[in-house]
Enzyme design. Structure first.
Site: not given
Ligand SMILES: Cc1ncc(COP(=O)(O)O)c(C=O)c1O
Length: 391
Positions: A90, A112, A378
């Site tokens: 993020k 948000e 992620s």
């Molecule tokens: C660690 C992590 N992965 C994935 C996501 C999903 O978001 P996005 O689809 O925008 O990557 C989030 C959302 O809070 C997250 O914290």
């Protein structure tokens, strides 16, 4: 060959656009007219690159997981966004957006958040740039992501618990948009995913595209070719997935596997598998796939993972799914939990619950022995420890 890029009106095929109230027209138009010019300017490039390197810790490693490779009979790399400052992808987006906001003369930031990762990443860059920050978060998520709430407060942000709907990400986004409508002049809304009115999906995808740019360089070095056979990423709104696939969108050699949250099962009535269950509609400023009743009321989503608990999806992913460019799998809560524990025990990495949805999908694809697979991890699992302890 089909082109999957955004068109000049802000659409990916039939999805995208900017469906906004009149009061936001000027600030969305200003952003649309400024974001590419700012992002392409020399000083933005320099500031952004320097912060990604020295503050976030990029490039994030591309880690060859011998354990996963052995298990699935191919070569699996993890793109370690979990190692970024603040613990997820993020921050790539919030750093870029606050630089853009500053350049546009904005003095206040709102956001948000679902899992709290985007909220923490926003509060962090606001502390860095000394800008006041208000984060909207559904009360359900405030309860399940307490550590992130405390972090945001420690960083100086005001966290506003939202009590409408089922008190998750959709409701937090509604409230942030309401705030924006009442302060359109001085406030920049840092949207945390590839959702919202044009130009947000494109701006966020470009800011996250550092992920696929690095994958290209790292694979070229490690494998002597700059593309994998498969890319895996989880999808909430779609930002880590968009960043992972950005430079490979039109490269048909690369198969794209996206995972959304099946919750307790796609047909259980408790799911957030938007692409499986959704139909076309308008949510939070863009035309996309969303979970809705026949008369257009939003269906409340459910997932164990706060970051995937959203009834819409980025227009880019709606387009990739509807054209067949991406394969989309729904992963249930129990499958994600199992994958999270497996990685923890076998690789010594505790993943975020969101990322565990991508890991669980490895089970569902049949690989050939020479395949090279890159899966974006992620985020890290610290914020999910309470949930993990419970199971
Ligand atoms: C660690 C992590 N992965 C994935 C996501 C999903 O978001 P996005 O689809 O925008 O990557 C989030 C959302 O809070 C997250 O914290």
């Amino acid at each position: 060959m089909q082109n999957y890029a955004i068109d000049e009106k802000g659409y990916y095929g039939e999805f995208g656009g900017a469906y906004i109230p009149e009061i936001l027209h000027k600030c969305v138009t200003d952003l649309k007219e400024s974001y590419l010019r700012i992002m392409e300017s020399e000083h933005f490039r320099q500031d952004y690159a320097q912060l990604l390197r020295d503050y976030v810790g990029r490039p994030s490693p591309l880690y060859h997981s011998k354990q996963l490779s052995g298990r699935y009979g191919c070569k699996i790399y993890l793109k370690r966004e979990d190692l970024n400052h603040t613990g997820a992808h993020k921050i790539n987006n919030t750093i870029g957006q606050i630089l853009i906001a500053r350049e546009m003369g904005k003095t206040r930031i709102i956001a948000e958040t679902g899992a709290g990762q985007h909220g923490v990443a926003t509060a962090t860059v606001c502390a860095l740039m000394q800008m006041p920050c208000t984060v909207y978060m559904g009360k359900t998520d405030v309860g399940r992501q307490q550590v992130n709430v405390k972090k945001m407060e420690m960083l100086g942000a005001t966290v506003v618990p939202v009590t409408s709907g089922n008190m998750t990400l959709k409701d937090a986004t509604n409230e942030a948009i309401r705030d924006w409508c009442t302060h359109p002049g001085d406030t920049h809304y840092i949207i945390g995913s590839t959702i919202g009115p044009h130009p947000y999906p494109d701006m966020v995808a470009r800011l996250q595209s550092v992920i696929s740019r690095e994958i290209k360089e790292q694979l070229a070095r490690e494998e002597g070719r700059d593309y994998p056979d498969y890319l895996f990423a989880c999808v909430g709104g779609g930002s880590n997935a968009a960043g992972t696939i950005y430079h490979y969108l039109n490269d048909e050699r690369v198969r794209i596997v996206l995972t959304e949250a099946g919750g307790r099962g796609v047909n259980s009535g408790e799911s957030a598998a938007t692409i499986h269950l959704g139909s076309t509609g308008i949510l939070h400023g863009c035309r996309t796939l969303l979970m809705q009743t026949e008369d257009g009321q939003i269906t409340e989503p459910y997932s164990i993972s706060a970051g995937l608990d959203y009834p819409g999806v980025g227009p880019i992913h709606a387009h990739l799914a509807s054209t067949g460019r991406a394969q989309v799998l729904a992963i249930n809560d129990d499958e994600a939990l199992q994958a999270a524990f497996d990685l923890t025990r076998n690789e010594g990495i505790i993943p975020a619950l969101e990322s565990a949805h991508a890991l669980a999908a490895l089970e569902k694809v049949t690989f050939s022995s020479g395949d090279i697979v890159v899966l974006t991890l992620s985020g890290r699992g610290e914020k999910d420890l309470e949930t993990y302890f419970k199971y």
